[in-house]
Design an enzyme around this catalytic site. Structure first.
Site, PDB file in Angstrom:
ATOM      1  N   LYS A  71     -27.230 -13.376  -5.309  1.00 42.05           N
ATOM      2  CA  LYS A  71     -28.028 -12.146  -5.329  1.00 42.05           C
ATOM      3  C   LYS A  71     -27.564 -11.290  -4.149  1.00 42.05           C
ATOM      4  O   LYS A  71     -27.886 -11.558  -3.007  1.00 42.05           O
ATOM      5  CB  LYS A  71     -29.523 -12.473  -5.206  1.00 42.05           C
ATOM      6  CG  LYS A  71     -30.405 -11.263  -5.437  1.00 42.05           C
ATOM      7  CD  LYS A  71     -31.884 -11.652  -5.510  1.00 42.05           C
ATOM      8  CE  LYS A  71     -32.754 -10.449  -5.788  1.00 42.05           C
ATOM      9  NZ  LYS A  71     -32.636  -9.397  -4.757  1.00 42.05           N
ATOM     10  N   ASP A  98       0.382   4.666  -2.160  1.00 41.33           N
ATOM     11  CA  ASP A  98       0.149   5.992  -1.557  1.00 41.33           C
ATOM     12  C   ASP A  98       1.214   6.993  -1.989  1.00 41.33           C
ATOM     13  O   ASP A  98       0.944   8.158  -2.283  1.00 41.33           O
ATOM     14  CB  ASP A  98       0.150   5.866  -0.022  1.00 41.33           C
ATOM     15  CG  ASP A  98      -0.995   4.970   0.455  1.00 41.33           C
ATOM     16  OD1 ASP A  98      -0.918   4.442   1.577  1.00 41.33           O
ATOM     17  OD2 ASP A  98      -1.949   4.772  -0.339  1.00 41.33           O
ATOM     18  N   LYS A 158     -35.214 -16.976  -3.410  1.00 39.90           N
ATOM     19  CA  LYS A 158     -34.980 -16.250  -2.161  1.00 39.90           C
ATOM     20  C   LYS A 158     -34.724 -17.253  -1.037  1.00 39.90           C
ATOM     21  O   LYS A 158     -35.484 -18.227  -0.899  1.00 39.90           O
ATOM     22  CB  LYS A 158     -36.205 -15.405  -1.795  1.00 39.90           C
ATOM     23  CG  LYS A 158     -36.667 -14.462  -2.898  1.00 39.90           C
ATOM     24  CD  LYS A 158     -35.682 -13.363  -3.180  1.00 39.90           C
ATOM     25  CE  LYS A 158     -35.668 -12.345  -2.090  1.00 39.90           C
ATOM     26  NZ  LYS A 158     -35.695 -10.959  -2.451  1.00 39.90           N
ATOM     27  N   GLU A 166     -24.816  -4.294  -8.447  1.00 38.78           N
ATOM     28  CA  GLU A 166     -25.299  -4.045  -7.088  1.00 38.78           C
ATOM     29  C   GLU A 166     -24.198  -3.341  -6.304  1.00 38.78           C
ATOM     30  O   GLU A 166     -23.058  -3.828  -6.265  1.00 38.78           O
ATOM     31  CB  GLU A 166     -25.639  -5.396  -6.432  1.00 38.78           C
ATOM     32  CG  GLU A 166     -26.583  -5.310  -5.281  1.00 38.78           C
ATOM     33  CD  GLU A 166     -28.063  -5.292  -5.727  1.00 38.78           C
ATOM     34  OE1 GLU A 166     -28.340  -5.418  -6.933  1.00 38.78           O
ATOM     35  OE2 GLU A 166     -28.908  -5.142  -4.836  1.00 38.78           O
ATOM     36  N   ASP A 226       0.825  -1.216   0.000  1.00 35.62           N
ATOM     37  CA  ASP A 226       0.000   0.000   0.000  1.00 35.62           C
ATOM     38  C   ASP A 226       0.853   1.257   0.000  1.00 35.62           C
ATOM     39  O   ASP A 226       0.511   2.255  -0.639  1.00 35.62           O
ATOM     40  CB  ASP A 226      -0.897   0.033   1.254  1.00 35.62           C
ATOM     41  CG  ASP A 226      -1.864  -1.146   1.271  1.00 35.62           C
ATOM     42  OD1 ASP A 226      -2.708  -1.199   2.170  1.00 35.62           O
ATOM     43  OD2 ASP A 226      -1.757  -2.016   0.376  1.00 35.62           O
TER      44      ASP A 226
HETATM   45  C1  LIG Z   1     -31.377  -9.540 -15.354  1.00 37.17           C
HETATM   46  O1  LIG Z   1     -31.866  -8.683 -14.331  1.00 37.17           O
HETATM   47  C2  LIG Z   1     -31.319  -8.803 -13.090  1.00 37.17           C
HETATM   48  N1  LIG Z   1     -30.225  -9.560 -12.856  1.00 37.17           N
HETATM   49  C3  LIG Z   1     -29.712  -9.637 -11.608  1.00 37.17           C
HETATM   50  N2  LIG Z   1     -28.616 -10.398 -11.355  1.00 37.17           N
HETATM   51  C4  LIG Z   1     -28.112 -10.455 -10.111  1.00 37.17           C
HETATM   52  N3  LIG Z   1     -27.015 -11.217  -9.888  1.00 37.17           N
HETATM   53  N4  LIG Z   1     -28.655  -9.785  -9.065  1.00 37.17           N
HETATM   54  C5  LIG Z   1     -29.743  -9.008  -9.257  1.00 37.17           C
HETATM   55  N5  LIG Z   1     -30.270  -8.348  -8.216  1.00 37.17           N
HETATM   56  C6  LIG Z   1     -30.325  -8.904 -10.546  1.00 37.17           C
HETATM   57  N6  LIG Z   1     -31.426  -8.126 -10.786  1.00 37.17           N
HETATM   58  C7  LIG Z   1     -31.925  -8.066 -12.033  1.00 37.17           C
HETATM   59  C8  LIG Z   1     -33.141  -7.211 -12.320  1.00 37.17           C
END
Ligand SMILES: COc1nc2nc(N)nc(N)c2nc1C
Length: 308
Positions: free
Chosen positions: A110, A33, A305, A165, A29
């Site tokens: 996800k 820096d 989920k 994300e 690091d």
């Molecule tokens: C193709 O659309 C998407 N793909 C996704 N893929 C991942 N891994 N995580 C999501 N939250 C997600 N959300 C959407 C609307």
């Protein structure tokens, strides 16, 4: 000086890529820096040579008055849900009925964060936005620029809009809440709220301190991409320097999808970030087109989920 400045930017972008995207720094690091300090000094001496995409320009100047609204050219949809094995088998059966070739899938974690969109024009990061209601989001470019794993420049010169994300790793979440308790401030309930709260800060200096990160998982628009599958796209995004989640897998059959779900249901506590499910996608892009969309979700993807 111009040559020195360009050479420093080049090497700092490479070091930054290795550290923030690959998580495999090639130098200590202190070397990073030191070179960054050198670049800051040179840019102070020659302010006319400063460019927006310099590694020194990640944390913007003044706080915004408010966030501008942004209309998504391609709507950012939501995903239909699956809650058990039968739901996943039904999804796979519907997908097979919608196309005449055998269907293979890609499974992805996800991430429990905030959906964001990044737009690049002529290889420059020019716009970062929240999903909002799917059609209209908020321009949070100045905050997303502070996320070190988001490249400010890429080699691809064609227009490109990627989606992913933004999230707060467990370590950052715990440290942030400790700091807030010390200042008698309300701790965040979970990393997702902490990430959302951080990206809604009008002052980028605050967002910059929150150690947010991103994983990219899709393409909104990409001219000239001759890629035929989602897995090819994920590999192409990685090659361009984007951070994709390393746990995605190609699954040839629904049995392999169910194995992946089983594995990550057990493995989930060992991740250093929150996930709230598994996303299963038809891999072939032509088959995705054939399957199409409902009013709010793709028919070629589903979110399994985890039981709450
Ligand atoms: C193709 O659309 C998407 N793909 C996704 N893929 C991942 N891994 N995580 C999501 N939250 C997600 N959300 C959407 C609307």
């Amino acid at each position: 000086a111009q040559k020195e400045i360009e050479a420093l930017r080049e090497v700092l972008n490479q070091y930054g890529y290795e550290y923030y995207v690959l998580d495999k720094p090639s130098v200590p690091d202190v070397e990073y820096d030191q070179k960054l300090q050198e670049l800051r000094k040179l840019e102070e001496e020659f302010p006319e040579l400063v460019t927006k995409d310099s590694p020194t320009q990640r944390v913007g100047g003044e706080p915004l008055e408010a966030f501008q609204k942004v209309e998504h050219k391609v709507p950012m949809l939501s995903l239909g849900n699956a809650f058990n094995e039968q739901d996943l088998r039904d999804f796979a059966k519907r997908a097979a009925q919608g196309t005449d070739e055998p269907v293979s899938f890609v499974c992805e974690l996800k991430i429990d964060g905030l959906a964001i969109s990044l737009t690049y024009e002529n290889g420059k990061f020019i716009l970062g936005a929240t999903r909002g209601d799917g059609s209209i989001g908020e321009n949070i470019t100045s905050n997303l620029r502070t996320i070190r794993s988001i490249p400010l420049t890429i080699k691809e010169k064609e227009n490109l809009e990627v989606r992913g994300e933004a999230y707060m790793p467990h370590k950052s979440f715990l440290a942030l809440n400790e700091a807030r308790e010390e200042k008698e401030e309300e701790p965040f309930a979970n990393p997702r709220n902490a990430a959302a709260g951080s990206l809604r800060q009008l002052d980028p200096k605050i967002a910059a301190k929150r150690n947010l990160d991103i994983f990219l998982y899709g393409v909104g628009e990409w001219n000239n991409s001759n890629l035929t599958s989602h897995s090819d796209r994920l590999e192409a995004l990685s090659k361009l320097g984007f951070k994709t989640n390393p746990e995605w897998r190609k699954c040839e059959t629904i049995e392999e999808v169910l194995e992946y779900v089983e594995y990550w249901t057990n493995e989930r506590p060992n991740l250093n970030y929150e996930i709230d499910g598994i996303v299963v996608k038809v891999d072939n892009l032509d088959q995705q087109e054939e399957l199409g969309y409902t009013a709010k979700s793709p028919r070629w993807a589903i979110a399994y989920k985890f039981p709450a």
